[in-house]
Scaffold this motif. Structure first.
Motif, PDB file in Angstrom:
ATOM      1  N   VAL A  65     -10.728   5.585  25.834  1.00 40.26           N
ATOM      2  CA  VAL A  65     -10.519   5.096  27.379  1.00 40.26           C
ATOM      3  C   VAL A  65     -12.069   5.711  28.208  1.00 40.26           C
ATOM      4  O   VAL A  65     -12.467   4.862  28.550  1.00 40.26           O
ATOM      5  CB  VAL A  65      -9.273   6.780  27.885  1.00 40.26           C
ATOM      6  CG1 VAL A  65      -9.395   5.876  29.339  1.00 40.26           C
ATOM      7  CG2 VAL A  65      -8.300   5.762  27.671  1.00 40.26           C
ATOM      8  N   VAL A  66     -12.248   7.228  27.962  1.00 40.91           N
ATOM      9  CA  VAL A  66     -13.394   7.158  28.793  1.00 40.91           C
ATOM     10  C   VAL A  66     -14.606   6.365  28.272  1.00 40.91           C
ATOM     11  O   VAL A  66     -15.636   5.986  28.946  1.00 40.91           O
ATOM     12  CB  VAL A  66     -13.702   8.579  27.938  1.00 40.91           C
ATOM     13  CG1 VAL A  66     -15.594   9.381  28.911  1.00 40.91           C
ATOM     14  CG2 VAL A  66     -12.209   9.589  28.344  1.00 40.91           C
ATOM     15  N   SER A  67     -15.231   6.230  26.725  1.00 34.62           N
ATOM     16  CA  SER A  67     -16.481   5.161  26.133  1.00 34.62           C
ATOM     17  C   SER A  67     -15.596   3.571  26.558  1.00 34.62           C
ATOM     18  O   SER A  67     -17.294   3.468  27.168  1.00 34.62           O
ATOM     19  CB  SER A  67     -16.008   5.467  25.263  1.00 34.62           C
ATOM     20  OG  SER A  67     -17.570   4.756  23.959  1.00 34.62           O
ATOM     21  N   VAL A  68     -14.556   2.787  26.612  1.00 35.82           N
ATOM     22  CA  VAL A  68     -14.705   2.149  27.050  1.00 35.82           C
ATOM     23  C   VAL A  68     -14.719   1.839  28.353  1.00 35.82           C
ATOM     24  O   VAL A  68     -15.413   0.215  28.997  1.00 35.82           O
ATOM     25  CB  VAL A  68     -13.385   1.413  26.670  1.00 35.82           C
ATOM     26  CG1 VAL A  68     -13.283  -0.235  26.649  1.00 35.82           C
ATOM     27  CG2 VAL A  68     -13.086   1.452  24.487  1.00 35.82           C
ATOM     28  N   SER A  69     -14.303   2.549  29.249  1.00 36.70           N
ATOM     29  CA  SER A  69     -13.830   2.798  30.602  1.00 36.70           C
ATOM     30  C   SER A  69     -15.722   2.602  31.104  1.00 36.70           C
ATOM     31  O   SER A  69     -16.249   1.343  31.801  1.00 36.70           O
ATOM     32  CB  SER A  69     -13.450   3.479  30.907  1.00 36.70           C
ATOM     33  OG  SER A  69     -12.186   3.488  31.024  1.00 36.70           O
ATOM     34  N   LEU A  70     -16.128   3.513  30.364  1.00 34.31           N
ATOM     35  CA  LEU A  70     -17.799   3.126  30.679  1.00 34.31           C
ATOM     36  C   LEU A  70     -17.891   1.972  30.138  1.00 34.31           C
ATOM     37  O   LEU A  70     -19.325   1.252  31.005  1.00 34.31           O
ATOM     38  CB  LEU A  70     -18.582   4.310  30.368  1.00 34.31           C
ATOM     39  CG  LEU A  70     -19.543   4.861  30.028  1.00 34.31           C
ATOM     40  CD1 LEU A  70     -20.358   4.924  31.783  1.00 34.31           C
ATOM     41  CD2 LEU A  70     -20.643   6.054  29.319  1.00 34.31           C
ATOM     42  N   PHE A  71     -18.105   1.875  29.597  1.00 28.59           N
ATOM     43  CA  PHE A  71     -18.681   0.134  28.741  1.00 28.59           C
ATOM     44  C   PHE A  71     -18.739  -0.856  29.717  1.00 28.59           C
ATOM     45  O   PHE A  71     -19.036  -1.730  30.550  1.00 28.59           O
ATOM     46  CB  PHE A  71     -18.710  -0.101  27.710  1.00 28.59           C
ATOM     47  CG  PHE A  71     -18.533  -1.492  27.203  1.00 28.59           C
ATOM     48  CD1 PHE A  71     -20.176  -1.890  27.097  1.00 28.59           C
ATOM     49  CD2 PHE A  71     -17.976  -2.634  27.214  1.00 28.59           C
ATOM     50  CE1 PHE A  71     -20.619  -3.392  26.810  1.00 28.59           C
ATOM     51  CE2 PHE A  71     -18.410  -4.246  26.268  1.00 28.59           C
ATOM     52  CZ  PHE A  71     -20.121  -4.069  26.533  1.00 28.59           C
ATOM     53  N   LEU A  72     -16.963  -0.920  30.868  1.00 23.83           N
ATOM     54  CA  LEU A  72     -16.932  -2.127  31.342  1.00 23.83           C
ATOM     55  C   LEU A  72     -16.949  -1.873  33.009  1.00 23.83           C
ATOM     56  O   LEU A  72     -17.469  -2.845  33.262  1.00 23.83           O
ATOM     57  CB  LEU A  72     -14.914  -1.527  31.573  1.00 23.83           C
ATOM     58  CG  LEU A  72     -14.263  -2.349  30.328  1.00 23.83           C
ATOM     59  CD1 LEU A  72     -12.920  -1.776  31.038  1.00 23.83           C
ATOM     60  CD2 LEU A  72     -14.242  -3.919  29.856  1.00 23.83           C
ATOM     61  N   TYR A  73     -17.663  -0.677  33.240  1.00 20.69           N
ATOM     62  CA  TYR A  73     -18.141   0.105  34.810  1.00 20.69           C
ATOM     63  C   TYR A  73     -19.614  -0.349  34.683  1.00 20.69           C
ATOM     64  O   TYR A  73     -19.894  -1.521  35.348  1.00 20.69           O
ATOM     65  CB  TYR A  73     -18.200   1.591  34.341  1.00 20.69           C
ATOM     66  CG  TYR A  73     -19.176   1.388  35.848  1.00 20.69           C
ATOM     67  CD1 TYR A  73     -19.073   1.751  37.105  1.00 20.69           C
ATOM     68  CD2 TYR A  73     -20.616   2.098  35.074  1.00 20.69           C
ATOM     69  CE1 TYR A  73     -19.994   2.226  37.948  1.00 20.69           C
ATOM     70  CE2 TYR A  73     -20.852   2.241  36.623  1.00 20.69           C
ATOM     71  CZ  TYR A  73     -21.502   2.404  37.493  1.00 20.69           C
ATOM     72  OH  TYR A  73     -21.969   2.362  38.827  1.00 20.69           O
TER      73      TYR A  73
END
Length: 217
Positions: free
Chosen positions: A71-79
């Motif tokens: 969640v933390v890593s993918v959300s950062l990529f989406l950001y």
């Protein structure tokens, strides 16, 4: 020589997010070092899936830590995607990141719950449990792949649309290969329930990602 100026923005909170990712990986390794080692070799061999698919549930501490990491890593990529593609969204920066993370988490958890409910209704708990473990494991590993990508684009290279388009295509291809390999393994079951399988793909594998974008924007 012509110099290209890069706009420098504060990366303090991004550094904290990356540190959290590293801490989560370190915690997972500390919880079960042998299993973590097998997990990190997931794309090179199927030992992790074969060894742990039937023995461990998604609710285990190890899986919970890696799911949080995803969640933390993918959300950062989406950001970063929102910034690169200049999608018109409000608010910006850290608030946008947490908005993405919250919505992504809700969608992931809701998908898991719905799939478990469907499995119970149709009495196919065993195969759905295997499928969920298989899918979540590979997507957790995609979070690992995205971590160095996030670090490079935050601290070293200027993000570009072309680079992110290529990355998104590669992620879609990897995700498709992962799903197809499982579907092929259970081809007979799928062919016997083809209509429900197509309905499942549309409702639970494709629609949630459109919903994610719409809710954020």
């Amino acid at each position: 020589m012509e110099f290209i100026l890069r706009e420098i923005t504060s990366t303090n909170w991004l550094t904290i997010i990356i540190t959290v990712c590293l801490m989560l990986l370190a915690t997972a390794k500390r919880v079960n070092m042998l299993r973590f080692t097998d997990f990190m070799m997931l794309f090179s061999n199927s030992k992790y899936i074969i060894s742990y698919q039937k023995l461990n549930k998604l609710s285990s501490l190890f899986n919970a830590i890696l799911l949080l990491f995803q969640v933390v890593s993918v959300s950062l990529f989406l950001y970063l995607c929102f910034g690169v593609f200049e999608w018109k969204v409000t608010p910006n920066q850290i608030t946008l990141y947490f908005k993405i993370a919250i919505i992504y988490t809700v969608i992931v958890i809701c998908k898991l719950l719905v799939e478990k409910i469907v499995a119970t209704i149709f009495s196919i708990d065993s195969i759905i449990d295997e499928y969920l473990f298989y899918k979540v494991s590979y997507r957790n590993f995609m979070g690992v792949i995205l971590l160095p990508v996030n670090i490079v684009f935050i601290y070293a290279l200027q993000p570009s649309k072309i680079a992110f388009i290529i990355l998104l295509i590669l992620l879609i291809i990897l995700n498709t290969i992962m799903l197809v390999s499982f579907y092929k393994k259970n081809e007979n079951i799928i062919l016997n329930h083809l209509f429900y399988f197509i309905l499942y793909l549309c409702a639970l594998e494709i629609a949630p990602y459109f919903i994610l974008y719409k809710l954020i924007s």
